[in-house]
Scaffold this active site. Structure first.
Site, PDB file in Angstrom:
ATOM      1  N   LYS A  90       0.501  -3.371 -10.937  1.00  0.00           N
ATOM      2  CA  LYS A  90      -0.326  -4.577 -10.806  1.00  0.00           C
ATOM      3  C   LYS A  90      -1.744  -4.248 -10.325  1.00  0.00           C
ATOM      4  O   LYS A  90      -2.729  -4.717 -10.897  1.00  0.00           O
ATOM      5  CB  LYS A  90       0.367  -5.494  -9.796  1.00  0.00           C
ATOM      6  CG  LYS A  90      -0.134  -6.908  -9.751  1.00  0.00           C
ATOM      7  CD  LYS A  90       0.553  -7.698  -8.622  1.00  0.00           C
ATOM      8  CE  LYS A  90       2.057  -7.821  -8.814  1.00  0.00           C
ATOM      9  NZ  LYS A  90       2.676  -8.691  -7.781  1.00  0.00           N
ATOM     10  N   LYS A 102       5.999  -2.100  -0.910  1.00  0.00           N
ATOM     11  CA  LYS A 102       6.673  -3.387  -0.681  1.00  0.00           C
ATOM     12  C   LYS A 102       7.595  -3.250   0.515  1.00  0.00           C
ATOM     13  O   LYS A 102       8.111  -2.161   0.791  1.00  0.00           O
ATOM     14  CB  LYS A 102       7.518  -3.764  -1.910  1.00  0.00           C
ATOM     15  CG  LYS A 102       7.846  -5.234  -1.985  1.00  0.00           C
ATOM     16  CD  LYS A 102       6.698  -5.978  -2.623  1.00  0.00           C
ATOM     17  CE  LYS A 102       6.945  -7.436  -2.826  1.00  0.00           C
ATOM     18  NZ  LYS A 102       5.933  -7.997  -3.717  1.00  0.00           N
ATOM     19  N   ASN A 217       4.857 -22.334  -2.388  1.00  0.00           N
ATOM     20  CA  ASN A 217       3.399 -22.309  -2.254  1.00  0.00           C
ATOM     21  C   ASN A 217       2.709 -21.990  -3.581  1.00  0.00           C
ATOM     22  O   ASN A 217       1.892 -22.772  -4.082  1.00  0.00           O
ATOM     23  CB  ASN A 217       2.992 -21.302  -1.157  1.00  0.00           C
ATOM     24  CG  ASN A 217       1.479 -21.147  -1.068  1.00  0.00           C
ATOM     25  OD1 ASN A 217       0.739 -22.122  -1.205  1.00  0.00           O
ATOM     26  ND2 ASN A 217       1.010 -19.933  -0.864  1.00  0.00           N
ATOM     27  N   SER A 347      -6.210 -10.333  -1.575  1.00  0.00           N
ATOM     28  CA  SER A 347      -5.859  -9.464  -0.435  1.00  0.00           C
ATOM     29  C   SER A 347      -6.865  -8.315  -0.328  1.00  0.00           C
ATOM     30  O   SER A 347      -7.296  -7.946   0.767  1.00  0.00           O
ATOM     31  CB  SER A 347      -4.456  -8.879  -0.620  1.00  0.00           C
ATOM     32  OG  SER A 347      -3.468  -9.760  -0.157  1.00  0.00           O
TER      33      SER A 347
HETATM   34  N1  GLU Z   1       3.371 -10.337  -2.463  1.00  0.00           N
HETATM   35  C1  GLU Z   1       2.285 -10.506  -3.385  1.00  0.00           C
HETATM   36  C2  GLU Z   1       2.578  -9.800  -4.688  1.00  0.00           C
HETATM   37  O1  GLU Z   1       3.708  -9.579  -5.052  1.00  0.00           O
HETATM   38  C3  GLU Z   1       0.947 -10.127  -2.764  1.00  0.00           C
HETATM   39  C4  GLU Z   1       0.794  -8.708  -2.334  1.00  0.00           C
HETATM   40  C5  GLU Z   1      -0.465  -8.426  -1.550  1.00  0.00           C
HETATM   41  O2  GLU Z   1      -1.303  -9.294  -1.416  1.00  0.00           O
HETATM   42  O3  GLU Z   1      -0.567  -7.293  -1.081  1.00  0.00           O
HETATM   43  O4  GLU Z   1       1.690  -9.514  -5.448  1.00  0.00           O
END
Ligand code: GLU
Length: 409
Positions: A90, A102, A217, A347
């Site tokens: 990603k 993660k 959300n 982020s």
């Molecule tokens: N948990 C979110 C995702 O799966 C955001 C991860 C982040 O902001 O580091 O992309």
């Protein structure tokens, strides 16, 4: 099929298309570090419970590990590992200089008091503190975690290192080092891409009926953005029940209903049909947004999907078998690693703002997010078209190119 098998199939398919170097593929299939912790927590009743947690650091070739922490009773290592590898992809797809990680804790947070949840979070941070940090690994919210939990993480970590280190985590509340626009970033990023695709395909927003699976959300916020742009909400679901109404649902009313803490099993409206389980996924609509959990569309229900576009706001909601079925049926899938990348993108903005101690306004955040999302979408589309591939494969092709370059260097 287990989630990690899904990752393997997706990597394998794209690796063939990309003619990926076998060594590189080998590296990308393994996380660099896996940490398992057992967190003792003093419960309100005086007893002690031990919770299992994980932090998986998948790949740091492009920058510090980055990715959320989820609290869920079904979390396990294989899931966290899969989600960590999707974060690597990603971040590379949207071209931000971050790697993938993660975390997760095996807990149903609804069963814990606020005090217990805070003690659990702080205990988890104490155990993973040696491997996280603003330049090393930066957690964020994910399923069932929010700004308040992030502020506990920042506070506990700062205490451990003896200085203010709010940059150790993102998704903090605004005013405690958070970025404006982070809360809605996953939804807004998703909406930007979906709306661009709609224009590309020559549809009018008013012709687009949609179903939102998962009205948390991200899902509720994206539903609101879509309705405001003219799309018609005809179905929604939460973990308890799906609701469908061909004449349209009132998004503001549903948001207020959910904000009151209620669930759709108790939503009473004579015009609305109630649908159990995953039935909502097979209802009539043009766009199906998957904003709940993984493995929702599989070989059992992919034939029944009526939508022309399946949009993955959640991580991993479509299995590889279902991907093939949808492809054969001409249904376009906008893949998670592009569709929900708005969250991690903002982020990244939060990390930059923390570093400079200089905070941006809402318009700046939106403009920068829009630019990154549209560029990523164009790149993915171009790669997909060049290889006559799906958008998921296109996204992996973009990511593999960028990862290969970083690893070569
Ligand atoms: N948990 C979110 C995702 O799966 C955001 C991860 C982040 O902001 O580091 O992309």
């Amino acid at each position: 099929m287990s989630l990690f098998k899904n990752v393997l199939v997706q990597f394998e398919k794209a690796a063939v298309l990309a003619d990926l170097d076998p060594d590189l593929k080998m590296v990308l299939l393994e996380p660099e570090r896996i940490v398992t912790v057992k967190v003792p927590v003093k419960m309100d009743n005086g007893g002690l419970r031990i919770f299992e947690g994980f932090r998986v650091q998948h790949n740091s070739a492009r920058g510090p590990y980055k990715g959320g922490i989820r609290y869920h009773q079904d979390v396990d290592m294989a899931e966290v590992r899969s989600l960590a590898s999707w974060m690597t992809i990603k971040c590379a797809v949207v071209g931000i200089p971050l790697g993938g990680g993660k975390g997760g804790i095996v807990v149903d947070p609804k069963e814990l008091s606020k005090g217990e949840l805070e003690r659990l979070t702080r205990g988890y941070v104490r155990l993973i503190a040696p491997v996280i940090g603003p330049e090393m690994d930066v957690p964020a919210p994910d399923v069932n975690t929010d700004g308040e939990i992030m502020s506990w993480i920042a506070d506990e970590y700062s205490k451990i290192v003896g200085r203010d280190e709010k940059g150790v985590v993102t998704g903090k509340p605004v005013g405690q080092g958070g970025s404006v626009g982070r809360d809605e970033a996953t939804a807004r990023g998703g909406f930007i891409i979906l709306d661009e695709m709609r224009k590309d395909e020559g549809f009018k927003a008013e012709e687009m009926r949609f179903v939102m699976q998962g009205f948390g959300n991200a899902g509720a916020t994206m539903a609101k953005l879509m309705v405001d742009a003219g799309y018609k909400l005809v179905g929604a679901s939460d973990s308890r029940m799906g609701i469908y109404c061909a004449e349209g649902l009132d998004v503001d009313e549903l948001m207020a209903f959910k904000a009151s803490g209620d669930n759709f099993a108790n939503y009473d409206n004579p015009r609305v049909e109630k649908i159990e389980g995953r039935g909502i996924l097979e209802k009539e609509c043009e766009v199906l947004v998957l904003a709940a959990l993984e493995n929702q569309v599989d070989s059992g229900n992919a034939h029944g999907v009526k939508a022309k576009i399946v949009f993955e706001l959640a991580n991993g909601p479509t299995t590889p078998d279902a991907d093939d079925i949808l492809k054969d049926r001409g249904v376009r899938v906008i893949p998670d690693v592009l569709a929900n990348a708005g969250g991690v993108t903002v982020s990244y903005f939060e990390m930059l703002q923390n570093k400079d101690d200089n905070y941006w306004n809402e318009q700046e955040v939106r403009d920068k997010l829009t630019k990154i999302m549209l560029e990523a979408y164009a790149g993915v589309r171009k790669h997909a078209e060049k290889h006559s591939a799906t958008l998921r494969e296109g996204a992996y092709l973009v990511a593999f190119e960028r990862l290969a370059e970083a690893m070569d260097l």
